[in-house]
Design a protein around this motif. Structure first.
Motif, PDB file in Angstrom:
ATOM      1  N   ARG A  76       2.040   1.928  -3.591  1.00 41.96           N
ATOM      2  CA  ARG A  76       1.109   1.720  -4.704  1.00 41.96           C
ATOM      3  C   ARG A  76       1.083   2.866  -5.691  1.00 41.96           C
ATOM      4  NH1 ARG A  76      -4.848   1.232  -2.037  1.00 41.96           N
ATOM      5  NH2 ARG A  76      -4.728   2.921  -0.533  1.00 41.96           N
ATOM      6  N   VAL A 104       0.844  -1.209   0.000  1.00 47.06           N
ATOM      7  CA  VAL A 104       0.000   0.000   0.000  1.00 47.06           C
ATOM      8  C   VAL A 104       0.871   1.247   0.000  1.00 47.06           C
ATOM      9  CG1 VAL A 104      -1.656   1.333   1.383  1.00 47.06           C
ATOM     10  CG2 VAL A 104      -2.015  -1.127   1.009  1.00 47.06           C
ATOM     11  N   VAL A 113       0.986  -2.701  -7.791  1.00 41.70           N
ATOM     12  CA  VAL A 113      -0.451  -2.726  -8.074  1.00 41.70           C
ATOM     13  C   VAL A 113      -1.216  -3.727  -7.213  1.00 41.70           C
ATOM     14  CG1 VAL A 113      -0.116  -1.923 -10.436  1.00 41.70           C
ATOM     15  CG2 VAL A 113      -0.211  -4.397  -9.981  1.00 41.70           C
ATOM     16  N   ALA A 130      -7.206  -1.934  -1.751  1.00 42.73           N
ATOM     17  CA  ALA A 130      -6.051  -2.457  -2.487  1.00 42.73           C
ATOM     18  C   ALA A 130      -6.389  -3.835  -3.062  1.00 42.73           C
ATOM     19  CB  ALA A 130      -4.837  -2.556  -1.557  1.00 42.73           C
TER      20      ALA A 130
END
Length: 366
Positions: A174, A171, A179, A207
């Motif tokens: 990202r 996270v 991804v 996510a």
């Protein structure tokens, strides 16, 4: 309507076709010559040979041996030479170049950052080095007229207790090309539900994640990954076939889990050559991908570990053409399935499908 004849489906023309890869391990795809040069640079003494051709053969033979111990030994060598920032940048850049040279236009490449921290590299430093390598590789591929986009998946090793830490790392990075998240490692004895805190955190953060499930272990692994953990995709997922019954007269019955996976269009990240090596399928011709494709599950075609399996995205596609008689329409279907299932934005996926994949196949279909 076009009246031109389709281009013949050959290994060379398949190589030229646009392809999408969702399941490829960074530490399973090094160039043999790079392994040797990095071993020399970082002082790694344990390689079985210093000859690139012999080393390529050794990796393939060890992975083919049927021995899990020998298979895992192959990764000890690749991870052993990937313990510095320079090594990580180089391996990632070459990965992007090699995939682009094989006609891949979008790839999600995964690795477990914790495996590259043996010499003290911080996890954030590892991720930054790999991202830098992918950007360099993308730039070099673009210069060669082979544009590619790489998205990164960070894996946590399911036998270790670091899933939440790696999920937070994914996270955190990202916005620089990470991804999604995955758990990898041995399925038996390490069910995905051991990592529920990580999956709950990822969902709270909006996510994406996939889970290795249904490769070495059966339906319970797939069921837990989807229904307990909320997996958006299944890494391999090959054992979903255990919930499908085919009568002698050819009548097909889907069990409740198989029906759910198909109805919900849950992507299967299938890796035919790798599955044959690990015993998840007896041969390419007998691989469940044939039945699952016929039943129109959301099947995608992947490499898993290009060095260990001696394969490429093109060779995997070509092997399926040989085994099942697939044509360009089938290969385009696999490719669009994968692009639809990628962990980047909807608009970005649509643009690659409409501007690159469909025009590329239109030239081949004729």
């Amino acid at each position: 309507m076009s009246t031109s004849n389709p281009v013949p489906v050959t290994p060379e023309t398949v190589r030229a076709a646009p392809k999408v890869l969702l399941h490829d391990h960074l530490d399973g795809g090094l160039r043999p010559a790079t392994v040797i040069e990095l071993a020399d640079a970082v002082g790694y003494p344990d390689l079985p040979t210093q000859d690139p051709a012999e080393l390529r053969t050794w990796f393939r033979t060890a992975a083919d041996s049927g021995s899990l111990v020998r298979y895992l030994e192959t990764f000890a060598h690749t991870c052993g030479v990937m313990q510095t920032q320079d090594a990580l940048v180089r391996v990632a850049a070459e990965c992007a170049e090699d995939l682009a040279a094989d006609g891949v236009v979008y790839a999600e490449v995964r690795y477990a950052p914790e495996l590259f921290s043996e010499r003290g590299l911080h996890l954030d430093t590892i991720v930054a080095a790999v991202q830098e390598g992918f950007r360099q590789g993308e730039a070099r591929a673009r210069e060669q007229g082979r544009p590619i986009r790489i998205g990164t998946l960070l894996c946590a090793m399911r036998q270790n207790a670091r899933s939440l830490e790696i999920a937070e790392l994914a996270v955190r990075h990202r916005d620089s090309g990470v991804v999604g998240f995955d758990i990898a490692g041995p399925e038996a004895g390490f069910p995905p539900t051991r990592n529920l805190d990580a999956f709950e955190y990822l969902r709270q953060q909006n996510a994406h994640f996939t889970i290795h499930a249904g490769e070495a272990f059966g339906l319970p692994s797939i069921w837990e990954a989807i229904q307990h953990c909320g997996a958006e995709r299944l890494g391999h997922g090959v054992r979903i076939v255990d919930d499908i019954k085919v009568d002698e007269d050819g009548t097909i019955h889907l069990g409740r889990l198989a029906s759910y996976v198909r109805d919900r269009r849950i992507p299967l990240e299938m890796c035919p050559s790798s599955n044959v090596q690990t015993g998840a399928a007896p041969s390419i011709a007998e691989h469940p991908i044939g039945l699952l494709t016929k039943l129109r599950f959301r099947v995608t075609v992947n490499t898993d570990n290009r060095l260990m399996s001696g394969c490429s995205p093109s060779s995997e596609m070509s092997a399926l053409v040989d085994a099942f008689g697939y044509d360009w329409a089938d290969l385009q279907w696999f490719t669009i399935n994968a692009m639809k299932s990628a962990f980047i934005g909807f608009d970005e996926r649509l643009a690659i499908i409409n501007e690159i994949i469909k025009p590329g196949y239109a030239k081949l279909i004729g």
